[in-house]
Design a protein around this motif. Structure first.
Motif, mmCIF file in Angstrom:
data_model
loop_
_atom_site.group_PDB
_atom_site.id
_atom_site.type_symbol
_atom_site.label_atom_id
_atom_site.label_comp_id
_atom_site.label_asym_id
_atom_site.label_seq_id
_atom_site.Cartn_x
_atom_site.Cartn_y
_atom_site.Cartn_z
ATOM 1 N N TRP A 85 0.825 -1.219 0.000
ATOM 2 C CA TRP A 85 0.000 0.000 0.000
ATOM 3 C C TRP A 85 0.858 1.268 0.000
ATOM 4 N N LYS A 86 2.156 1.121 0.212
ATOM 5 C CA LYS A 86 3.076 2.264 0.284
ATOM 6 C C LYS A 86 2.530 3.309 1.279
ATOM 7 N N MET A 87 2.776 4.597 1.065
ATOM 8 C CA MET A 87 2.327 5.611 2.036
ATOM 9 C C MET A 87 0.964 6.155 1.598
ATOM 10 N N GLY A 89 14.252 -4.038 0.852
ATOM 11 C CA GLY A 89 14.996 -3.761 -0.375
ATOM 12 C C GLY A 89 14.147 -3.199 -1.495
ATOM 13 N N HIS A 90 12.964 -2.685 -1.162
ATOM 14 C CA HIS A 90 12.157 -2.059 -2.208
ATOM 15 C C HIS A 90 12.963 -0.924 -2.846
ATOM 16 N N SER A 91 12.797 -0.736 -4.139
ATOM 17 C CA SER A 91 13.621 0.273 -4.840
ATOM 18 C C SER A 91 13.385 1.673 -4.287
ATOM 19 N N GLU A 92 12.172 1.928 -3.752
ATOM 20 C CA GLU A 92 11.923 3.256 -3.160
ATOM 21 C C GLU A 92 12.736 3.437 -1.881
ATOM 22 N N ARG A 93 12.919 2.359 -1.114
ATOM 23 C CA ARG A 93 13.785 2.430 0.071
ATOM 24 C C ARG A 93 15.245 2.593 -0.352
ATOM 25 N N TYR A 148 10.887 -9.546 -8.120
ATOM 26 C CA TYR A 148 11.572 -8.820 -9.197
ATOM 27 C C TYR A 148 10.716 -7.626 -9.577
ATOM 28 N N GLU A 149 11.246 -6.427 -9.305
ATOM 29 C CA GLU A 149 10.522 -5.197 -9.620
ATOM 30 C C GLU A 149 11.393 -4.281 -10.475
ATOM 31 N N PRO A 150 11.255 -4.371 -11.806
ATOM 32 C CA PRO A 150 12.020 -3.448 -12.650
ATOM 33 C C PRO A 150 11.590 -2.017 -12.344
ATOM 34 N N ALA A 190 9.220 -0.016 -14.428
ATOM 35 C CA ALA A 190 7.826 -0.465 -14.526
ATOM 36 C C ALA A 190 7.002 -0.048 -13.303
ATOM 37 N N ILE A 191 7.664 0.458 -12.256
ATOM 38 C CA ILE A 191 6.949 0.761 -11.007
ATOM 39 C C ILE A 191 6.191 2.081 -11.129
ATOM 40 N N GLY A 192 4.875 1.988 -11.018
ATOM 41 C CA GLY A 192 4.036 3.191 -11.024
ATOM 42 C C GLY A 192 4.020 3.934 -12.350
ATOM 43 N N THR A 193 4.521 3.301 -13.400
ATOM 44 C CA THR A 193 4.632 3.979 -14.691
ATOM 45 C C THR A 193 3.562 3.540 -15.676
ATOM 46 N N GLY A 211 6.731 -7.506 -9.808
ATOM 47 C CA GLY A 211 6.094 -6.245 -9.426
ATOM 48 C C GLY A 211 6.438 -5.141 -10.402
ATOM 49 N N GLY A 212 5.466 -4.271 -10.682
ATOM 50 C CA GLY A 212 5.691 -3.154 -11.606
ATOM 51 C C GLY A 212 4.524 -3.042 -12.555
ATOM 52 N N SER A 213 3.560 -2.167 -12.197
ATOM 53 C CA SER A 213 2.368 -1.945 -13.019
ATOM 54 C C SER A 213 1.620 -3.236 -13.332
ATOM 55 N N CYS A 214 1.653 -4.164 -12.393
ATOM 56 C CA CYS A 214 0.849 -5.385 -12.526
ATOM 57 C C CYS A 214 -0.594 -5.001 -12.201
ATOM 58 N N ASN A 215 -1.531 -5.410 -13.039
ATOM 59 C CA ASN A 215 -2.925 -5.029 -12.814
ATOM 60 C C ASN A 215 -3.870 -6.160 -13.197
ATOM 61 N N GLY A 266 2.545 -11.853 -7.687
ATOM 62 C CA GLY A 266 2.874 -10.450 -7.894
ATOM 63 C C GLY A 266 2.993 -9.662 -6.609
ATOM 64 N N LEU A 267 3.806 -8.612 -6.686
ATOM 65 C CA LEU A 267 3.865 -7.595 -5.629
ATOM 66 C C LEU A 267 3.235 -6.347 -6.248
ATOM 67 N N ILE A 268 2.085 -5.975 -5.705
ATOM 68 C CA ILE A 268 1.215 -5.017 -6.382
ATOM 69 C C ILE A 268 1.218 -3.682 -5.641
ATOM 70 N N GLY A 269 1.400 -2.584 -6.360
ATOM 71 C CA GLY A 269 1.348 -1.259 -5.756
ATOM 72 C C GLY A 269 -0.009 -0.614 -5.984
ATOM 73 N N GLY A 270 -0.104 0.221 -7.007
ATOM 74 C CA GLY A 270 -1.316 0.994 -7.275
ATOM 75 C C GLY A 270 -2.596 0.175 -7.287
ATOM 76 N N ALA A 271 -2.567 -0.970 -7.947
ATOM 77 C CA ALA A 271 -3.795 -1.786 -8.080
ATOM 78 C C ALA A 271 -4.192 -2.455 -6.756
#
Ligand code: 13P
Length: 255
Positions: free
Chosen positions: A10-12, A99-103, A171-173, A176-179, A216-220, A236-241
Motif C-alpha cells: 500500500w506504500k504511504m 529492499g524495495h527500490s523506493e527504500r 523482481y521489480e524493474p 515499470a513501477i508506477g509507470t 512487481g511493476g504496473s501489474c494489474n 505479484g507484488l502489487i502497488g497501485g492496483a
C-alpha cells in the motif's frame, strides 16, 4: 516453500478509515468470489499505524496474511521514529518487504544495510519479501543480469540455507513501477528464470525450486493472468492496483 502469492504494497497511502474500508472490501470480495479459499496466499502490507486494525479485519488461519513495508536493522533501542522486526511480529505481521527500490533510492538503503535488516527480520520470525530490480538505464545498457546478480549476491545470498528458506524474492524493474509500463511476460519470465538459476548456484537446485519469485511493476487486473502463467512467475507484488478492492481481488483470482 514455493507457493502462489499476491502481495499488496500500500506504500504511504490511506488513512485509517480508508485502510479499514479497503481491507473489508477485499476480504468480502475474495470470500464471495472464491468460495472462501483463493488458490493463492494473499499478503497485505499497509502502513505501520494500520497493521493492527487491518490485521483485525483479516480472517485468521486462512489465505490472508499481514506484512510490513520495512523494518529497522536493530532489535530495540534509541532509534527515534524507527520500528523493529519484533514490534511487527508482535502485532501479527508474518512478512516484511525489504529492499524495495523506493527504500534503496529515497532512503539510501544499500546491500550492507539490507543484509542487516534481513537478519533482524529473520531473527524476529518474519518472512522477508526481498526486492531486486534494474533501472531503465541499466536495462538499456544491457546490464540487467549483471545488476541483479550483484543485488542478490551482496544483499541476499549471505543467508544460510535455513534462513533463505524463509525468503520470497520479488523482481521489480524500476522502470515499470508506477509507470503503467509493465514488463512483458517474456521479459519477466527471462529474469525470473535467471534469478532461480542464481539461487541454484548460491544454494542448490532444491532451494531454487522451493523459492517463490514475484513480479512487481504496473501489474494489474488486465495483465496479471498472462504474467502469472509464466513458469517462473509465482505471483505479484502489487502497488497501485492493491489500493482498489476490485482490481486487487481480480489479481488474486488470476491464477
Ligand atoms: P505499482 O504496481 O504501482 O507499479 O508498484 C509496484 C510496487 O512497487 C510494489 O512494491
Amino acid at each position: 516453500m514455493r507457493k502462489n502469492m499476491v502481495a499488496g504494497n500500500w506504500k504511504m497511502n490511506t488513512t485509517l478509515p480508508e485502510a479499514q474500508a479497503l481491507i473489508s472490501e477485499i476480504v468480502h470480495m475474495v470470500q464471495d468470489e472464491t468460495t472462501g479459499t483463493p488458490a493463492v496466499e494473499v499478503v497485505v502490507c499497509p502502513p505501520f499505524p494500520f497493521l493492527l486494525p487491518v490485521g483485525k479485519l483479516i480472517p485468521q488461519g486462512g489465505s490472508f496474511h499481514l506484512g510490513a513495508q520495512n523494518c529497522h536493522q536493530k532489535a530495540s533501542g534509541a532509534f527515534t521514529g524507527e520500528v523493529s522486526a519484533a514490534m511487527l511480529q508482535s502485532v501479527g505481521c508474518e512478512y516484511v518487504i525489504l529492499g524495495h527500490s523506493e527504500r534503496r533510492q529515497y532512503f539510501r538503503e544499500d546491500d550492507e544495510l539490507l543484509s542487516q535488516k534481513l537478519k533482524a527480520a529473520l531473527a524476529a520470525g518474519l518472512k522477508p519479501i526481498f526486492c531486486v530490480g534494474e533501472t531503465l538505464e541499466t536495462r538499456e545498457q544491457g546490464d540487467t543480469f549483471k545488476h541483479l546478480e550483484k543485488q542478490l549476491q551482496d544483499g541476499l545470498f549471505h543467508l544460510s540455507n535455513e534462513e533463505f528458506d524463509q525468503v520470497t524474492v520479488a523482481y521489480e524493474p524500476i522502470w515499470a513501477i508506477g509507470t503503467g509500463k509493465t514488463a512483458t511476460s517474456e521479459q519477466a519470465q527471462e529474469v525470473h528464470a535467471f534469478i532461480r538459476e542464481q539461487i541454484a548456484r548460491a544454494y542448490d537446485a532444491k532451494a531454487a525450486l522451493a523459492t517463490s519469485i514475484l513480479y512487481g511493476g504496473s501489474c494489474n487486473a488486465q495483465n496479471a493472468r498472462e504474467l502469472f502463467s509464466q513458469p517462473d512467475v509465482d505471483g505479484g507484488l502489487i502497488g497501485g492496483a492493491a489500493l482498489k478492492s476490485r482490481d486487487f481481488t481480480d489479481i488474486i483470482k488470476s491464477f
